[in-house]
Scaffold this motif. Structure first.
Motif, PDB file in Angstrom:
ATOM      1  N   ASP A   1     -16.083 -23.056  30.805  1.00  0.00           N
ATOM      2  CA  ASP A   1     -16.641 -24.392  30.994  1.00  0.00           C
ATOM      3  C   ASP A   1     -17.029 -24.644  32.454  1.00  0.00           C
ATOM      4  N   GLY A   2     -17.091 -23.582  33.238  1.00  0.00           N
ATOM      5  CA  GLY A   2     -17.405 -23.710  34.658  1.00  0.00           C
ATOM      6  C   GLY A   2     -18.892 -23.802  34.940  1.00  0.00           C
TER       7      GLY A   2
ATOM      8  N   ASP B   1     -17.183 -11.816  27.087  1.00  0.00           N
ATOM      9  CA  ASP B   1     -17.394 -10.925  25.940  1.00  0.00           C
ATOM     10  C   ASP B   1     -18.233  -9.714  26.333  1.00  0.00           C
ATOM     11  N   ALA B   2     -19.313  -9.956  27.063  1.00  0.00           N
ATOM     12  CA  ALA B   2     -20.173  -8.848  27.492  1.00  0.00           C
ATOM     13  C   ALA B   2     -19.409  -7.893  28.396  1.00  0.00           C
ATOM     14  N   MET B   3     -18.606  -8.430  29.292  1.00  0.00           N
ATOM     15  CA  MET B   3     -17.822  -7.605  30.209  1.00  0.00           C
ATOM     16  C   MET B   3     -16.833  -6.719  29.462  1.00  0.00           C
TER      17      MET B   3
ATOM     18  N   TYR C   1      -2.545  -0.981  39.899  1.00  0.00           N
ATOM     19  CA  TYR C   1      -3.878  -0.788  39.324  1.00  0.00           C
ATOM     20  C   TYR C   1      -3.916  -1.455  37.953  1.00  0.00           C
ATOM     21  N   PHE C   2      -4.580  -2.575  37.901  1.00  0.00           N
ATOM     22  CA  PHE C   2      -4.653  -3.333  36.649  1.00  0.00           C
ATOM     23  C   PHE C   2      -5.864  -2.882  35.833  1.00  0.00           C
ATOM     24  N   PRO C   3      -5.681  -2.595  34.546  1.00  0.00           N
ATOM     25  CA  PRO C   3      -6.820  -2.256  33.687  1.00  0.00           C
ATOM     26  C   PRO C   3      -7.572  -3.529  33.323  1.00  0.00           C
ATOM     27  N   LYS C   4      -8.775  -3.369  32.826  1.00  0.00           N
ATOM     28  CA  LYS C   4      -9.562  -4.552  32.485  1.00  0.00           C
ATOM     29  C   LYS C   4      -8.900  -5.374  31.377  1.00  0.00           C
TER      30      LYS C   4
ATOM     31  N   ARG D   1      -9.704 -14.162  28.592  1.00  0.00           N
ATOM     32  CA  ARG D   1     -10.739 -15.182  28.727  1.00  0.00           C
ATOM     33  C   ARG D   1     -10.206 -16.366  29.546  1.00  0.00           C
ATOM     34  N   ASP D   2     -10.924 -16.699  30.591  1.00  0.00           N
ATOM     35  CA  ASP D   2     -10.578 -17.806  31.488  1.00  0.00           C
ATOM     36  C   ASP D   2      -9.236 -17.602  32.196  1.00  0.00           C
TER      37      ASP D   2
END
Length: 297
Positions: free
Chosen positions: A93-94, A101-103, A124-127, A132-133
């Motif tokens: 909502d920014g 979703d695309a990422m 090392y953080f994975p995606k 979301r948000d």
């Protein structure tokens, strides 16, 4: 396996934004990405396919007092409000939402580097750590000591990833990469670091975070060692280092529209080299396959 490293560099990260926008334009992809600080934010928009989004942040939102200002420092004791940039603006909502979703749909391994404020070691953080948000991992990677307090992820404090692993080439090699594109944000003649301001910031956090303070004092050594290895890989044809030919006056947290756009343009133009690098990799691999086929006859 082709990897991309973006080391960030505060507002100098506009250079990396230019590189990645050109990659989006040219359809250049990578098998693995790892981002440090602003480099992680750059890669988020890249994976989301949102060309131009990073530039809007560097050349627009970064100038807002709500994000970065002495007024903010006086009010909150932090020069940067990471929640403003990576939540208020970035959430669904920014004003400029990240296409989550695309990422996440990208079939690419992506890691974000942060420094554990207690141990001083790289995390090392994975995606998949991003929800979301909920972009706390990126905020943690961007929490520069002196400008920010540590940012908490799952109850644990973290600082800027560049403290523990400023050029995470070893992590990329461990992930399986045999070729690397490395985005640095200083000219080649200025790449090697001196102690500089790190040794002045360390005393400010030594009492509460002694191991991070020690890492800060020694960061220039780790950076320079990693840089030498990456440059050696480049000589061997295993890496491509992309850096600006000059800084156009930019510094880590400097705000200047003209300089930001000039540095972005240098990144955009410099990305031209990536196509040649990939072509050389493909040519080499084709030659190896032909040799192997010939040996089987």
């Amino acid at each position: 396996m082709l990897g991309l490293i973006d080391v960030g560099g505060g507002t100098r990260g506009a250079f990396g934004a230019g590189v990645l926008d050109r990659c989006l334009e040219e359809g250049i992809t990578f098998d693995y990405l790892i981002g440090v600080s602003a480099g992680a934010a750059n890669e988020a928009s890249f994976l989301a396919g949102q060309k131009g989004r990073n530039l809007r942040f560097y050349d627009g939102y970064a100038f807002r007092k709500e994000y970065m200002s002495m007024r903010l420092m006086l009010k909150t004791r932090q020069y940067l409000d990471l929640d403003y940039i990576y939540s208020t603006l970035t959430n669904s909502d920014g004003e400029d939402p990240l296409d989550y979703d695309a990422m996440m749909d990208q079939d690419v391994e992506w890691e974000i580097v942060a420094t554990d404020a207690v141990t001083g070691k790289a995390e090392y953080f994975p995606k998949q750590a991003l929800k979301r948000d909920e972009y706390d991992v990126i905020k943690a990677s961007c929490a520069v000591p002196g400008a920010c307090r540590p940012y908490f992820v799952d109850g644990l404090p973290y600082f800027d990833g560049g403290i523990a692993d400023p050029i995470p080439y070893e992590r990329a090699l461990e992930a399986g990469c045999d070729r690397l594109v490395v985005i640095l944000t200083k000219p080649r003649t200025e790449l090697r670091k001196a102690k500089s301001k790190d040794s002045r910031i360390a005393p400010l956090i030594r009492r509460k975070y002694p191991k991070v303070a020690k890492r800060l004092e020694l960061r220039y050594l780790k950076y320079n060692l990693a840089l030498e290895e990456v440059l050696k890989m480049e000589e061997e044809g295993k890496a491509l280092v992309i850096s600006p030919d000059d800084m156009v006056g930019m510094k880590t947290l400097k705000l200047d529209h003209k300089q930001v756009r000039a540095l972005y343009k240098r990144g955009y133009d410099g990305a031209e080299k990536i196509k040649g690098f990939i072509e050389s990799i493909n040519s080499e691999e084709s030659g190896e396959e032909s040799f192997a086929e010939g040996g089987q006859r």
